[in-house]
Design a protein around this motif. Structure first.
Motif, short mmCIF file in Angstrom:
data_model
loop_
_atom_site.label_atom_id
_atom_site.label_comp_id
_atom_site.label_asym_id
_atom_site.label_seq_id
_atom_site.Cartn_x
_atom_site.Cartn_y
_atom_site.Cartn_z
N PRO A 90 0.79 -1.23 0.00
CA PRO A 90 0.00 0.00 0.00
C PRO A 90 0.82 1.28 0.00
O PRO A 90 0.25 2.37 -0.06
N GLN A 146 -2.82 -6.65 -2.93
CA GLN A 146 -2.27 -5.75 -1.93
C GLN A 146 -1.54 -6.58 -0.89
O GLN A 146 -2.14 -7.17 0.01
N SER A 184 -0.53 -5.81 3.60
CA SER A 184 -1.55 -4.78 3.81
C SER A 184 -1.67 -4.37 5.27
O SER A 184 -1.93 -3.20 5.57
N GLU A 235 -5.31 0.63 2.18
CA GLU A 235 -6.19 0.77 1.02
C GLU A 235 -5.54 1.48 -0.17
O GLU A 235 -6.23 1.98 -1.06
N ARG A 277 -6.10 -0.71 -3.32
CA ARG A 277 -7.51 -0.69 -3.70
C ARG A 277 -7.85 0.59 -4.46
O ARG A 277 -8.58 0.57 -5.46
N GLN A 278 -7.32 1.72 -4.01
CA GLN A 278 -7.55 2.97 -4.71
C GLN A 278 -6.90 2.97 -6.09
O GLN A 278 -7.48 3.47 -7.06
N ALA A 312 -6.37 0.30 -7.91
CA ALA A 312 -7.18 -0.60 -8.75
C ALA A 312 -8.41 0.12 -9.29
O ALA A 312 -8.77 -0.04 -10.46
N ASP A 313 -9.04 0.94 -8.46
CA ASP A 313 -10.19 1.71 -8.92
C ASP A 313 -9.77 2.72 -9.99
O ASP A 313 -10.50 2.94 -10.97
N GLY A 346 -9.83 -4.90 -10.79
CA GLY A 346 -10.27 -5.32 -9.48
C GLY A 346 -9.11 -5.56 -8.52
O GLY A 346 -7.95 -5.72 -8.94
N LEU A 347 -9.43 -5.57 -7.25
CA LEU A 347 -8.47 -5.95 -6.22
C LEU A 347 -8.66 -7.43 -5.94
O LEU A 347 -9.71 -7.86 -5.45
N ASP A 384 -6.17 -9.19 -0.28
CA ASP A 384 -5.21 -8.60 0.66
C ASP A 384 -4.44 -9.72 1.34
O ASP A 384 -5.03 -10.72 1.78
#
Length: 356
Positions: free
Chosen positions: A247, A274, A277, A294, A297-298, A300-301, A306-307, A310
């Motif tokens: 991360p 991730q 994590s 996160e 995850r951010q 990936a968005d 997709g994620l 973790d």
């Protein structure tokens, strides 16, 4: 200025009899349909009728308009022809993708930088694919020529033998056939090779290995976006890429570069893992986000992927990896092994979506 030069040339032509004779001879030979005076007149006409050329609403176009339109069409055709030739030359220079004999799908595990747990993730992903579905056969290729880690992680030593077809037989442990440059050199021997030698080694490990029949071949890629990545993606059809990152912001920057590289070479990015994590204390099970929370995850968005899962930063993962006993097989009921199995399930689901 251009019209002024034309007037000078026209005046010289009218004064110099040799130029006048030359103009007659060119006119007679049909090589110069316009004199300088005529060309000057046409250019003046085109300037006066500029609105007609821009709008295209008038039905009457003078000779200058027709000439300019012809020139523009010719330039457009020449540009398209040049672009087509460039595409053909570039396609001719690229190697053709050929599937690996006996391998159904190739999944690469990559990262933008080293030290994010990419090799550990690749090993446990391969074992997780088999743990989720024992009927599937999975192979593991260590493409990190300069820093091979698979021999240590999979507890394998020795040199591969040759088959009757003069192909290298991969070494096997935990039911996973493995091939690595670490099997071909000494443990502490540095690999000081130039790019061409590295490409040749990668080609041999891809094409001159008897993989048998595999449902998945997991490739542990070297970190970064260099020659090895391009060579593999251009020579072998890749079913999808898994990007591993922590991360931390610095790691996420390099992970994004890796994802963008795969998109440029038309390799589907299955998603991000991730890693590290959260840190779980082995005594009190307290959780601490050492590298942030996160971040993957951010990313990936942002990338529109997709994620995949973790994976915590846990002492059990490090100890089992150093012993050559990956956590998926040595502690199959632990939360850490469950995290890798979830990643494996997400990878299979994404492969089915990308290749229905």
């Amino acid at each position: 200025m251009f019209l002024r030069n034309l007037r000078k040339l026209d005046a010289q032509q009218s004064v110099d009899p040799r130029r006048r004779r030359r103009g007659r001879s060119l006119k007679q030979s049909n090589m110069a349909p316009f004199t300088y005076s005529r060309l000057s007149y046409l250019l003046r006409t085109s300037v006066n009728n500029a609105s007609v050329l821009r709008t295209g609403t008038e039905t009457h176009h003078g000779p200058a308009a027709a000439c300019l339109q012809l020139v523009r069409c010719q330039r457009s055709a020449d540009t398209k022809t040049l672009q087509e030739r460039q595409k053909q030359q570039m396609a001719r220079g690229l190697p053709k993708q050929k599937p690996i004999a006996g391998v159904k799908q190739v999944v690469v595990v990559a990262s933008g930088k080293g030290g994010v747990g990419k090799s550990t993730t690749a090993v446990n992903l391969a074992l997780g694919l088999m743990a989720n579905d024992p009927s599937k056969s999975v192979g593991l290729l260590d493409a990190d020529v300069y820093g091979p880690s698979i021999p240590k992680l999979m507890n394998l030593k020795g040199n591969p033998e040759l088959s009757d077809n003069n192909l290298m037989i991969p070494l096997t442990n935990y039911g996973v056939p493995c091939m690595s440059m670490g099997f071909l050199v000494e443990d502490v021997a540095p690999i000081v090779w130039r790019g061409l030698m590295v490409m040749s080694a990668i080609e041999k490990m891809l094409r001159q290995v008897d993989w048998g029949s595999l449902d998945y071949l997991v490739v542990d890629m070297p970190p970064g976006t260099g020659d090895v990545q391009l060579s593999i993606t251009q020579n072998v059809p890749i079913a999808g890429a898994v990007i591993v990152s922590t991360p931390q912001d610095i790691a996420l920057l390099d992970a994004r570069r890796g994802a963008e590289m795969f998109k440029k070479v038309h390799v589907p990015v299955l998603g991000l893992v991730q890693n590290m994590s959260v840190f779980r204390c082995p005594n009190c099970d307290h959780q601490t986000h050492i590298f942030g929370s996160e971040g993957a995850r951010q990313l990936a968005d942002t990338l529109g992927v997709g994620l995949l899962g973790d994976v915590p930063l846990h002492l059990n993962i490090r100890e089992t990896s150093d012993r050559g006993q990956p956590v998926v097989v040595s502690s199959p009921h632990s939360p850490e092994a469950e995290a890798y199995r979830k990643v494996a399930s997400a990878v299979v689901q994404r492969l089915q979506e990308v290749h229905p």
